[in-house]
Enzyme design. Structure first.
Site, PDB file in Angstrom:
ATOM      1  N   CYS A 113      62.009  60.014  20.934  1.00  0.00           N
ATOM      2  CA  CYS A 113      63.333  60.607  20.906  1.00  0.00           C
ATOM      3  C   CYS A 113      63.262  62.043  20.372  1.00  0.00           C
ATOM      4  O   CYS A 113      62.650  62.900  20.979  1.00  0.00           O
ATOM      5  CB  CYS A 113      64.276  59.716  20.110  1.00  0.00           C
ATOM      6  SG  CYS A 113      66.018  59.951  20.501  1.00  0.00           S
ATOM      7  N   HIS A 114      63.857  62.312  19.205  1.00  0.00           N
ATOM      8  CA  HIS A 114      63.803  63.643  18.594  1.00  0.00           C
ATOM      9  C   HIS A 114      62.572  63.829  17.703  1.00  0.00           C
ATOM     10  O   HIS A 114      62.341  64.909  17.176  1.00  0.00           O
ATOM     11  CB  HIS A 114      65.064  63.892  17.752  1.00  0.00           C
ATOM     12  CG  HIS A 114      66.308  64.063  18.554  1.00  0.00           C
ATOM     13  ND1 HIS A 114      66.998  62.990  19.083  1.00  0.00           N
ATOM     14  CD2 HIS A 114      66.989  65.170  18.934  1.00  0.00           C
ATOM     15  CE1 HIS A 114      68.050  63.433  19.741  1.00  0.00           C
ATOM     16  NE2 HIS A 114      68.068  64.750  19.667  1.00  0.00           N
TER      17      HIS A 114
END
Length: 189
Positions: A113-114
């Site tokens: 994800c991030h």
């Protein structure tokens, strides 16, 4: 399969704002495979997990400070996402240095994800192929990485996925890569 990571020490590096499912599911996957997991952070006490960027999740007790350990203490590293979590990590010099040295050691790393934001800040994506949440793909490209839109991507022991929908594939792949162990140290172009 339940013992393929026996004797392996896995660090999870996270801060307040970690996406709860991105912390819990990978941790459970490597623990089920026999790994010993240590939650590292940039402060002592507990970190606040989130469900998305708005809803608070559970808190998790920190096992140690990233500033007090070395990549030599662990066999693999997990960098979960959440928007706030990697944003805090990437401005912490101890966290960035730990990630830079860990990737440089050739030991396997999983990030989703991030989470790759911290990899970008550590300047370890140059010449590597990875995936991430769409909003940070430009940062990865600007850091010299090659971004693809796939469920899970592996590049010399670096495992990345896009978001929580990819957790099944991500968890399977990190167990596999962590079992393989050290890969040749990446070369920066």
């Amino acid at each position: 399969m339940a013992d393929e990571l026996n004797g392996r020490r896995v660090a999870v590096l996270a801060a307040d704002g970690v996406e709860q499912v991105e912390y819990e599911q990978p941790r459970q996957a490597v623990e089920r495979a026999g790994a010993q997991v240590t939650l590292l952070s940039i402060h002592t006490g507990e970190i606040q997990a989130m469900h998305g960027d708005i809803d608070k999740g559970d808190t998790f007790t920190v096992d140690g400070l990233v500033s007090d350990v070395s990549p030599q203490d662990f066999d693999a590293l997990i960098l979960p996402g959440g928007t706030v979590n990697p944003d805090q990590l990437r401005v912490n010099s101890a966290a960035v240095g730990f990630v830079r040295d860990f990737v440089g050691s050739g030991k396997p790393v999983g990030s989703l994800c991030h989470g790759p934001w911290t990899l970008v800040e550590a300047d370890v994506v140059r010449g590597r192929t990875l995936t991430s949440f769409p909003s940070i793909r430009t940062d990865i490209r600007n850091g010299g990485g090659n971004v693809v839109d796939e469920e899970v991507v592996t590049d010399q022991g670096l495992v990345t996925s896009r978001d929580p929908n990819d957790l099944g594939a991500f968890c399977s792949k990190i167990v596999e890569e962590f079992a393989e162990g050290r890969h040749p140290a990446p070369t920066q172009s």
